[in-house]
Design a protein around this motif. Sequence first.
Motif, mmCIF file in Angstrom:
data_model
loop_
_atom_site.group_PDB
_atom_site.id
_atom_site.type_symbol
_atom_site.label_atom_id
_atom_site.label_comp_id
_atom_site.label_asym_id
_atom_site.label_seq_id
_atom_site.Cartn_x
_atom_site.Cartn_y
_atom_site.Cartn_z
ATOM 1 N N ILE A 7 59.246 70.873 34.567
ATOM 2 C CA ILE A 7 58.620 69.585 34.301
ATOM 3 C C ILE A 7 58.836 68.704 35.521
ATOM 4 N N VAL A 8 57.892 67.777 35.729
ATOM 5 C CA VAL A 8 57.935 66.928 36.917
ATOM 6 C C VAL A 8 57.767 65.475 36.494
ATOM 7 N N PRO A 9 58.847 64.731 36.328
ATOM 8 C CA PRO A 9 58.732 63.295 36.046
ATOM 9 C C PRO A 9 58.730 62.493 37.344
ATOM 10 N N GLY A 10 58.099 61.321 37.305
ATOM 11 C CA GLY A 10 58.135 60.483 38.496
ATOM 12 C C GLY A 10 57.076 59.409 38.508
ATOM 13 N N ARG A 11 57.131 58.594 39.578
ATOM 14 C CA ARG A 11 56.175 57.500 39.768
ATOM 15 C C ARG A 11 54.898 58.012 40.415
ATOM 16 N N VAL A 12 53.785 57.405 40.024
ATOM 17 C CA VAL A 12 52.499 57.704 40.647
ATOM 18 C C VAL A 12 51.751 56.392 40.865
ATOM 19 N N PHE A 13 50.688 56.447 41.698
ATOM 20 C CA PHE A 13 50.042 55.224 42.142
ATOM 21 C C PHE A 13 48.523 55.388 42.147
ATOM 22 N N ARG A 14 47.845 54.402 41.548
ATOM 23 C CA ARG A 14 46.376 54.389 41.570
ATOM 24 C C ARG A 14 45.885 52.949 41.599
ATOM 25 N N CYS A 15 44.707 52.750 42.177
ATOM 26 C CA CYS A 15 44.114 51.408 42.268
ATOM 27 C C CYS A 15 43.499 51.034 40.927
ATOM 28 N N ASP A 16 44.322 50.557 40.018
ATOM 29 C CA ASP A 16 43.842 50.243 38.674
ATOM 30 C C ASP A 16 44.787 49.233 38.045
ATOM 31 N N THR A 43 48.325 50.077 35.325
ATOM 32 C CA THR A 43 48.972 49.333 36.397
ATOM 33 C C THR A 43 48.898 50.159 37.678
ATOM 34 N N PRO A 44 48.956 49.514 38.848
ATOM 35 C CA PRO A 44 48.852 50.269 40.109
ATOM 36 C C PRO A 44 49.968 51.288 40.296
ATOM 37 N N MET A 45 51.133 51.018 39.730
ATOM 38 C CA MET A 45 52.223 51.987 39.747
ATOM 39 C C MET A 45 52.602 52.280 38.306
ATOM 40 N N PHE A 46 52.688 53.542 37.955
ATOM 41 C CA PHE A 46 53.105 53.914 36.605
ATOM 42 C C PHE A 46 53.862 55.231 36.682
ATOM 43 N N HIS A 47 54.175 55.823 35.547
ATOM 44 C CA HIS A 47 55.018 57.017 35.527
ATOM 45 C C HIS A 47 54.352 58.137 34.743
ATOM 46 N N GLN A 48 54.485 59.326 35.260
ATOM 47 C CA GLN A 48 53.954 60.519 34.608
ATOM 48 C C GLN A 48 55.062 61.548 34.420
ATOM 49 N N ILE A 49 54.832 62.445 33.498
ATOM 50 C CA ILE A 49 55.651 63.654 33.430
ATOM 51 C C ILE A 49 54.692 64.816 33.190
ATOM 52 N N GLU A 50 54.730 65.782 34.082
ATOM 53 C CA GLU A 50 53.845 66.936 33.993
ATOM 54 C C GLU A 50 54.683 68.193 33.747
ATOM 55 N N GLY A 51 54.048 69.187 33.177
ATOM 56 C CA GLY A 51 54.728 70.444 32.906
ATOM 57 C C GLY A 51 53.936 71.613 33.434
ATOM 58 N N LEU A 52 54.640 72.669 33.763
ATOM 59 C CA LEU A 52 53.995 73.863 34.307
ATOM 60 C C LEU A 52 54.728 75.108 33.825
ATOM 61 N N VAL A 53 53.946 76.085 33.360
ATOM 62 C CA VAL A 53 54.481 77.400 33.013
ATOM 63 C C VAL A 53 53.613 78.447 33.706
ATOM 64 N N ILE A 54 54.231 79.308 34.498
ATOM 65 C CA ILE A 54 53.528 80.401 35.162
ATOM 66 C C ILE A 54 54.281 81.692 34.890
ATOM 67 N N ASP A 55 53.611 82.651 34.284
ATOM 68 C CA ASP A 55 54.153 83.999 34.132
ATOM 69 C C ASP A 55 52.988 84.960 33.910
ATOM 70 N N LYS A 56 53.265 86.133 33.445
ATOM 71 C CA LYS A 56 52.201 87.145 33.313
ATOM 72 C C LYS A 56 51.505 87.107 31.964
ATOM 73 N N ASP A 91 54.785 55.675 30.508
ATOM 74 C CA ASP A 91 54.706 54.274 30.076
ATOM 75 C C ASP A 91 53.845 54.131 28.825
ATOM 76 N N ARG A 92 52.747 54.868 28.781
ATOM 77 C CA ARG A 92 51.843 54.773 27.626
ATOM 78 C C ARG A 92 52.533 55.285 26.363
#
Length: 357
Positions: A193-202, A208-221, A316-317
């Motif tokens: 999982i990848v938590p952290g700050r992200v930025f967009r013109c909104d 908000t221009p700065m907000f927070h996301q958490i993404e997840g990734l699973v890779i296998d066969k 944040d949401r």
Amino acid sequence: MTVYAELQSEIAAEITAATDLAALDAVRVSALGKTGRISGLLKTLGALPPEERKTTGAAINAVRDVIQSALDDRKATLEAAHLAERLAREHIDLSLPSAPRPKGGVHPTLQVMDEMIAIFADMGFEVAEGPDIEDDFHNFTALNFPEKHPAREMHDTFFFNPDENGVRKLLRTHTSPVQIRSMISGKPPFRLIVPGRVFRCDSDQTHTPMFHQIEGLVIDKTAHMGHLKWVLETFISRFFETNDVTTQFRPHHFPFTEPSAELDVRCSWEKGELKVGSGNSWLEVLGCGMVHPNVLRACGIDPDEYQGFAWGMGVDRLAMLKYGVPDLRDMFAADTRWLGHYGFSGFSAPNSGSGLS
């Protein structure tokens, strides 16, 4: 007998001069201890004739009793003085106002991020982190964004001025570049999982221009959409603390996943309060899908051997939904009154043992 009277007077003077319990105990040992002065006199009685032993022993015991009584009286006096000094030093005036409560607390965004990390950690996910300033390859190209994708334009992304080579760095628009860096630098399988700050013109009530996301990734066969649904439903159940969870995949499009979907959860809004699990409404929670083969190729992974899924959600949401925050902009207004109302204690870190919220 004059010798005994002088000894009694001498020891009594030492007792009176003792200013604390330690000094008084030293006088006691020197007088009544095994090698003390009075104890030494008692040891000489055995060498005396019977009649003299009787009168001399009585005289020495009388001195010992007087000294013991003096020691007890002085000890009581010193203990009372010590207690009085402590009471005066440690006195609390209850008529005075109490010390002010500390202002501030753990921000709801950080609280929710810790809750999410605790949930996914229980499912075996590790946390990955990366830089806030990214390049085009990690933020767009490796994620299968077309050259003319709107996210590459200035109206959506914060770009820096070009460097001497004409390359423009940018503030990352999602935490997906960390997934790219992890896949390039490591070897599958991945579960992170990848938590952290992200930025967009909104900027509006829910952006908000700065907000927070958490993404997840699973890779296998063998990873597939069924696994993705289980992971997300388990997360939603634990995050909203309910076993009654109904979800649906709604077809969508993301450049980096195929097929792609939005995940909705059944809910109700009773008296304006969100209740997850029952009701006739659907709430969009996150975007997800199977990782696009082009993304795997960009990271040096053979899509004919490996596959996987990914998802992303706004921290944040979800904090707004779970804890009833009406306006996202208030979360970054630096108002201690707001934080005093919505903040959390720093001594109650979320975990699966003691609970999340």
